[in-house]
Design an enzyme around this catalytic site. Structure first.
Site, PDB file in Angstrom:
ATOM      1  N   ASP A 164       0.854  -1.183   0.000  1.00 44.40           N
ATOM      2  CA  ASP A 164       0.000   0.000   0.000  1.00 44.40           C
ATOM      3  C   ASP A 164       0.896   1.240   0.000  1.00 44.40           C
ATOM      4  O   ASP A 164       1.869   1.314   0.770  1.00 44.40           O
ATOM      5  CB  ASP A 164      -0.894  -0.026   1.253  1.00 44.40           C
ATOM      6  CG  ASP A 164      -2.004   1.001   1.173  1.00 44.40           C
ATOM      7  OD1 ASP A 164      -3.129   0.631   0.823  1.00 44.40           O
ATOM      8  OD2 ASP A 164      -1.737   2.192   1.474  1.00 44.40           O
TER       9      ASP A 164
ATOM     10  N   ASP B 221      -2.055   9.527 -10.352  1.00 40.52           N
ATOM     11  CA  ASP B 221      -2.111   8.416 -11.320  1.00 40.52           C
ATOM     12  C   ASP B 221      -0.714   8.049 -11.822  1.00 40.52           C
ATOM     13  O   ASP B 221      -0.380   6.874 -11.986  1.00 40.52           O
ATOM     14  CB  ASP B 221      -2.992   8.798 -12.519  1.00 40.52           C
ATOM     15  CG  ASP B 221      -4.480   8.708 -12.188  1.00 40.52           C
ATOM     16  OD1 ASP B 221      -4.810   8.297 -11.059  1.00 40.52           O
ATOM     17  OD2 ASP B 221      -5.305   9.059 -13.053  1.00 40.52           O
TER      18      ASP B 221
ATOM     19  N   GLU C 237      -4.718   2.493  -4.201  1.00 44.47           N
ATOM     20  CA  GLU C 237      -3.244   2.490  -4.132  1.00 44.47           C
ATOM     21  C   GLU C 237      -2.763   1.207  -3.480  1.00 44.47           C
ATOM     22  O   GLU C 237      -1.734   1.178  -2.837  1.00 44.47           O
ATOM     23  CB  GLU C 237      -2.690   3.715  -3.391  1.00 44.47           C
ATOM     24  CG  GLU C 237      -3.600   4.506  -2.486  1.00 44.47           C
ATOM     25  CD  GLU C 237      -4.192   3.734  -1.304  1.00 44.47           C
ATOM     26  OE1 GLU C 237      -5.183   3.012  -1.549  1.00 44.47           O
ATOM     27  OE2 GLU C 237      -3.707   3.882  -0.173  1.00 44.47           O
TER      28      GLU C 237
ATOM     29  N   ASN D 207      -2.349  13.057  -3.833  1.00 40.99           N
ATOM     30  CA  ASN D 207      -3.483  13.556  -4.628  1.00 40.99           C
ATOM     31  C   ASN D 207      -3.856  14.984  -4.229  1.00 40.99           C
ATOM     32  O   ASN D 207      -4.059  15.844  -5.088  1.00 40.99           O
ATOM     33  CB  ASN D 207      -4.711  12.677  -4.392  1.00 40.99           C
ATOM     34  CG  ASN D 207      -4.719  11.458  -5.293  1.00 40.99           C
ATOM     35  OD1 ASN D 207      -4.171  11.485  -6.380  1.00 40.99           O
ATOM     36  ND2 ASN D 207      -5.335  10.386  -4.822  1.00 40.99           N
TER      37      ASN D 207
HETATM   38  N1  LIG Z   1      -4.860   9.413  -8.353  1.00 41.47           N
HETATM   39  C1  LIG Z   1      -5.565   8.363  -7.919  1.00 41.47           C
HETATM   40  N2  LIG Z   1      -5.938   8.297  -6.622  1.00 41.47           N
HETATM   41  C2  LIG Z   1      -6.632   7.217  -6.203  1.00 41.47           C
HETATM   42  C3  LIG Z   1      -6.976   6.178  -7.080  1.00 41.47           C
HETATM   43  N3  LIG Z   1      -7.650   5.231  -6.367  1.00 41.47           N
HETATM   44  C4  LIG Z   1      -7.727   5.702  -5.079  1.00 41.47           C
HETATM   45  N4  LIG Z   1      -7.097   6.894  -4.969  1.00 41.47           N
HETATM   46  C5  LIG Z   1      -6.942   7.722  -3.779  1.00 41.47           C
HETATM   47  O1  LIG Z   1      -6.040   7.120  -2.860  1.00 41.47           O
HETATM   48  C6  LIG Z   1      -6.223   7.733  -1.587  1.00 41.47           C
HETATM   49  C7  LIG Z   1      -6.074   6.688  -0.499  1.00 41.47           C
HETATM   50  O2  LIG Z   1      -6.069   7.359   0.711  1.00 41.47           O
HETATM   51  P1  LIG Z   1      -6.127   6.649   2.130  1.00 41.47           P
HETATM   52  O3  LIG Z   1      -6.860   5.330   2.009  1.00 41.47           O
HETATM   53  O4  LIG Z   1      -6.626   7.630   3.124  1.00 41.47           O
HETATM   54  O5  LIG Z   1      -4.656   6.232   2.472  1.00 41.47           O
HETATM   55  P2  LIG Z   1      -3.292   7.036   2.459  1.00 41.47           P
HETATM   56  O6  LIG Z   1      -3.477   8.512   2.314  1.00 41.47           O
HETATM   57  O7  LIG Z   1      -2.408   6.384   1.444  1.00 41.47           O
HETATM   58  O8  LIG Z   1      -2.729   6.768   3.917  1.00 41.47           O
HETATM   59  P3  LIG Z   1      -2.021   5.477   4.491  1.00 41.47           P
HETATM   60  O9  LIG Z   1      -2.453   4.299   3.648  1.00 41.47           O
HETATM   61  O10 LIG Z   1      -2.526   5.367   5.887  1.00 41.47           O
HETATM   62  O11 LIG Z   1      -0.556   5.695   4.424  1.00 41.47           O
HETATM   63  C8  LIG Z   1      -7.596   8.400  -1.625  1.00 41.47           C
HETATM   64  O12 LIG Z   1      -7.420   9.783  -1.640  1.00 41.47           O
HETATM   65  C9  LIG Z   1      -8.187   7.926  -2.955  1.00 41.47           C
HETATM   66  O13 LIG Z   1      -9.016   8.921  -3.555  1.00 41.47           O
HETATM   67  C10 LIG Z   1      -6.569   6.274  -8.462  1.00 41.47           C
HETATM   68  O14 LIG Z   1      -6.814   5.423  -9.308  1.00 41.47           O
HETATM   69  N5  LIG Z   1      -5.876   7.389  -8.837  1.00 41.47           N
END
Ligand SMILES: Nc1nc2c(ncn2[C@@H]2O[C@H](COP(=O)(O)OP(=O)(O)OP(=O)(O)O)[C@@H](O)[C@H]2O)c(=O)[nH]1
Length: 349
Positions: free
Chosen positions: A209, A226, A252, A217
């Site tokens: 992850d 992306d 992610e 983002n």
């Molecule tokens: N650019 C992009 N963002 C995505 C995609 N799929 C999911 N996301 C974003 O990935 C982010 C995941 O955030 P969180 O689940 O809060 O996790 P994190 O910020 O990585 O925090 P930790 O996992 O705790 O380190 C969210 O803002 C989603 O909108 C994608 O295909 N493209």
């Protein structure tokens, strides 16, 4: 003509690469009256092409998949088969070679643009007529188009990695294979103890992850987010071995199935990937890190339990500083994670 149609219907009725391979060599063997037909994988490793059979049919016998006897080897260097190497280098549709015993071998690479990662090999005691080559060429065009279609349904459109649906199929297959292997092992006296001392090769599942991806983002926008996902997918593909399978699970989160590895090797490979990400300079974004949880795959556990354990190890990594890889069993044996057996699955507190 009836036989050709029957084969076409059979080929296009499958939703699985393995069955499609079996179906195409059965068709080609029958249509060419060949003594042997094989589907070969052409794999490029550090700029060198290697050849590995993945399905075979011998006249009069049912077609079958070829198991790779040495999963750590990419196969036979193509340089050992000069006629095929020349055909690939010249981007030719086919090449025919007669050996010392008078057998004709016909190789037909499946070209996708300027790349061929599959090739058909057909062996016959008599020369191929231009009609036969023409019909086989047609069958291969259908095979190529259908393979493309299957690829499209199995892959994630952003990163090109295998998707979640494919993961379920592949994990089920891996569990079946490792269950059969474990069942077939009747260990002689003393062997059990010896195996416990030396490190056994196992299959592993790692959940990966991206750390603080929401921040990427929010700060740089979704397009840069992306791009980070695409670059991480590339780092995954280059860090893991050809026999491992890499999936984008969604968002992610990525999952890797590592085949036949000792614990030490699995750790080394996962750590190498984690470091590759840490050291990569992501355009505009700069530094990105990943957390990983991994666990050995056991044929006797349900997929949901295996995945749950890897997730628990990932959660531990996330809540203890991120940018680290944690092994589920080590966390449990070190008293850092606790499991309580309930019914036949394990639950966490
Ligand atoms: N650019 C992009 N963002 C995505 C995609 N799929 C999911 N996301 C974003 O990935 C982010 C995941 O955030 P969180 O689940 O809060 O996790 P994190 O910020 O990585 O925090 P930790 O996992 O705790 O380190 C969210 O803002 C989603 O909108 C994608 O295909 N493209």
């Amino acid at each position: 003509m009836d036989s050709l149609l029957k084969h076409m219907v059979d080929m296009t009725g499958h939703r699985d690469h393995t069955m499609l391979d079996i179906s195409v060599i059965s068709a080609v063997q029958e249509l060419a009256c060949a003594s042997l037909a094989r589907v070969l994988t052409l794999a490029s490793v550090r700029g060198q092409l290697y050849v590995r059979p993945r399905a075979v049919v011998v006249a009069g016998q049912p077609a079958r998949m070829e198991e790779n006897p040495d999963p750590s080897s990419p196969g036979e260097p193509i340089a050992n088969i000069p006629a095929l190497a020349g055909c690939i280098a010249r981007h030719e549709a086919f090449v025919d070679q007669v050996d010392a015993t008078g057998n004709h071998t016909l190789w037909l690479p499946i070209w996708l643009g300027d790349k061929a990662d599959t090739c058909l090999e057909i062996v016959n005691p008599t020369p191929y007529t231009s009609d036969t080559i023409h019909i086989i060429g047609g069958v291969l065009s259908v095979y190529r188009n259908f393979q493309n279609l299957l690829d499209y349904s199995e892959r994630d459109s952003l990163t090109g990695l295998l998707n979640r649906k494919t993961f379920d199929d592949q994990l089920a297959k891996m569990l079946l294979a490792s269950g059969a292997e474990q069942d077939s092992l009747t260990l002689p006296p003393g062997e059990q103890e010896r195996r416990q001392h030396c490190q056994e090769e196992k299959q592993w599942l790692a959940v990966i992850d991206v750390d603080h991806f929401k921040h990427v983002n929010d700060r740089f926008g979704h397009l840069y987010g992306d791009e980070v996902l695409i670059l991480i997918a590339n780092l995954l593909t280059s860090s893991f071995r050809a026999q491992d399978r890499v999936f984008r699970f969604g968002g992610e989160e990525f999952v890797v199935l590592l085949r036949s590895s000792t614990l030490d090797n699995a750790k080394k490979i996962i750590e190498r990937f984690r470091l590759n990400v840490e050291q990569h300079d992501f355009p505009q974004v700069g530094k990105v890190t990943v957390s990983v949880g991994f666990v050995a795959i056991s044929a006797y556990e349900a997929p949901v339990v295996i995945l749950g354990r890897a997730d628990q190890a990932l959660y531990y990594a996330k809540s203890h500083g991120r940018n680290m890889a944690c092994h589920y069993d080590e966390l449990v044996s070190g008293g850092l994670l606790q499991t309580v057996e309930s019914n036949d699955t394990a639950e966490f507190f």
